[in-house]
Design an enzyme around this catalytic site. Structure first.
Site, PDB file in Angstrom:
ATOM      1  N   ASP A 276       0.887  -1.166   0.000  1.00  0.00           N
ATOM      2  CA  ASP A 276       0.000   0.000   0.000  1.00  0.00           C
ATOM      3  C   ASP A 276       0.926   1.218   0.000  1.00  0.00           C
ATOM      4  O   ASP A 276       2.140   1.085  -0.173  1.00  0.00           O
ATOM      5  CB  ASP A 276      -1.000  -0.036   1.178  1.00  0.00           C
ATOM      6  CG  ASP A 276      -0.347   0.236   2.528  1.00  0.00           C
ATOM      7  OD1 ASP A 276       0.894   0.339   2.600  1.00  0.00           O
ATOM      8  OD2 ASP A 276      -1.085   0.344   3.530  1.00  0.00           O
TER       9      ASP A 276
ATOM     10  N   CYS B 120       3.353  -3.081   3.990  1.00  0.00           N
ATOM     11  CA  CYS B 120       2.527  -1.915   4.338  1.00  0.00           C
ATOM     12  C   CYS B 120       3.312  -1.133   5.393  1.00  0.00           C
ATOM     13  O   CYS B 120       4.522  -1.332   5.542  1.00  0.00           O
ATOM     14  CB  CYS B 120       1.120  -2.318   4.778  1.00  0.00           C
ATOM     15  SG  CYS B 120       1.006  -3.344   6.253  1.00  0.00           S
TER      16      CYS B 120
ATOM     17  N   THR C 138       3.159  -1.061   8.805  1.00  0.00           N
ATOM     18  CA  THR C 138       3.623  -1.904   9.912  1.00  0.00           C
ATOM     19  C   THR C 138       3.807  -3.371   9.523  1.00  0.00           C
ATOM     20  O   THR C 138       4.465  -4.126  10.244  1.00  0.00           O
ATOM     21  CB  THR C 138       2.598  -1.900  11.058  1.00  0.00           C
ATOM     22  OG1 THR C 138       1.353  -2.395  10.516  1.00  0.00           O
ATOM     23  CG2 THR C 138       2.393  -0.505  11.624  1.00  0.00           C
TER      24      THR C 138
ATOM     25  N   HIS D 237      10.965 -23.348   9.695  1.00  0.00           N
ATOM     26  CA  HIS D 237       9.953 -23.978  10.559  1.00  0.00           C
ATOM     27  C   HIS D 237       8.537 -23.870  10.002  1.00  0.00           C
ATOM     28  O   HIS D 237       7.717 -24.754  10.246  1.00  0.00           O
ATOM     29  CB  HIS D 237       9.972 -23.337  11.956  1.00  0.00           C
ATOM     30  CG  HIS D 237      11.177 -23.728  12.765  1.00  0.00           C
ATOM     31  ND1 HIS D 237      11.246 -23.553  14.129  1.00  0.00           N
ATOM     32  CD2 HIS D 237      12.360 -24.296  12.400  1.00  0.00           C
ATOM     33  CE1 HIS D 237      12.421 -23.985  14.576  1.00  0.00           C
ATOM     34  NE2 HIS D 237      13.122 -24.431  13.537  1.00  0.00           N
TER      35      HIS D 237
ATOM     36  N   HIS E 111       8.385 -30.322  11.602  1.00  0.00           N
ATOM     37  CA  HIS E 111       7.648 -29.103  11.232  1.00  0.00           C
ATOM     38  C   HIS E 111       6.538 -29.399  10.226  1.00  0.00           C
ATOM     39  O   HIS E 111       5.520 -28.710  10.202  1.00  0.00           O
ATOM     40  CB  HIS E 111       8.616 -28.051  10.676  1.00  0.00           C
ATOM     41  CG  HIS E 111       9.718 -27.727  11.636  1.00  0.00           C
ATOM     42  ND1 HIS E 111       9.467 -27.102  12.839  1.00  0.00           N
ATOM     43  CD2 HIS E 111      11.044 -27.986  11.596  1.00  0.00           C
ATOM     44  CE1 HIS E 111      10.611 -26.979  13.491  1.00  0.00           C
ATOM     45  NE2 HIS E 111      11.581 -27.501  12.767  1.00  0.00           N
TER      46      HIS E 111
HETATM   47  C1  RB5 Z   1      -1.606   2.989   6.309  1.00  0.00           C
HETATM   48  O1  RB5 Z   1      -1.598   4.239   6.891  1.00  0.00           O
HETATM   49  C2  RB5 Z   1      -1.313   1.917   7.346  1.00  0.00           C
HETATM   50  O2  RB5 Z   1      -2.383   1.776   8.208  1.00  0.00           O
HETATM   51  C3  RB5 Z   1      -0.979   0.605   6.669  1.00  0.00           C
HETATM   52  O3  RB5 Z   1       0.104   0.774   5.814  1.00  0.00           O
HETATM   53  C4  RB5 Z   1      -0.608  -0.560   7.576  1.00  0.00           C
HETATM   54  O4  RB5 Z   1       0.369  -0.203   8.495  1.00  0.00           O
HETATM   55  C5  RB5 Z   1      -1.733  -1.293   8.172  1.00  0.00           C
HETATM   56  O5  RB5 Z   1      -1.565  -2.265   8.901  1.00  0.00           O
END
Ligand code: RB5
Length: 150
Positions: free
Chosen positions: A8, A66, A68, A99, A134
């Site tokens: 994203d 993304c 996080t 694993h 595993h």
């Molecule tokens: C986008 O702002 C953010 O929420 C997305 O990239 C991600 O971290 C969601 O889990």
């Protein structure tokens, strides 16, 4: 190996860096599933494209990024046969292959730097599944997946 990559807006710059690197690796056919620019998009849309391709066997592996890595992990692990691993370092990347036989690698661009991310990608691509004890655990995941999708 056929590999799909998607992100994203929170993972766009890292996706471009990873693409540059992967294009230098022999034997990997990479498919960029977008987005094509850093406009604001919704991670479930691009997470689903990559995960569906892996779930259906059209792609062998996937990479999702993304902000996080959490949103993309949640999306990817809803797809049958997808084992998505959110990795932050060399160790988690190695273990996710040895694993868990992870077939989707997830990273957070706002969490790790480019150097660590490329190290994770290299490790993840180079490490084989260890099998043995595993495999029995992966079989159990598959059984759970079948029982809840009845
Ligand atoms: C986008 O702002 C953010 O929420 C997305 O990239 C991600 O971290 C969601 O889990």
């Amino acid at each position: 190996m056929k590999l799909a990559i998607g992100c994203d807006h929170g993972g766009f710059e890292l996706k471009e860096e990873i693409l540059k690197f992967i294009k230098t690796v022999a034997n990997i056919q990479v498919s960029d599933m977008g987005p094509a620019a850093k406009e604001s998009v919704d991670y479930p849309d691009f997470g689903a494209k990559v995960s569906e391709a892996v779930a259906k066997g059209a792609m062998d592996r996937g990479i999702l990024i993304c902000g996080t890595g959490i949103g993309m992990s949640i999306v990817a692990n809803r797809f049958p046969n997808v084992r998505a691993a959110l990795c932050h370092d060399h160790f988690t990347a190695q273990m996710s292959r040895e694993h868990n036989d992870a077939n989707v690698l997830v990273m957070g661009e706002r969490v790790i730097g480019k150097g660590v991310a490329l190290e994770i990608v290299k490790t993840w691509l180079d490490t084989q599944f260890a099998g043995g004890r595993h495999q029995k655990r992966l079989d159990k995941i598959h059984e759970i997946e079948k029982s809840i999708n009845k």
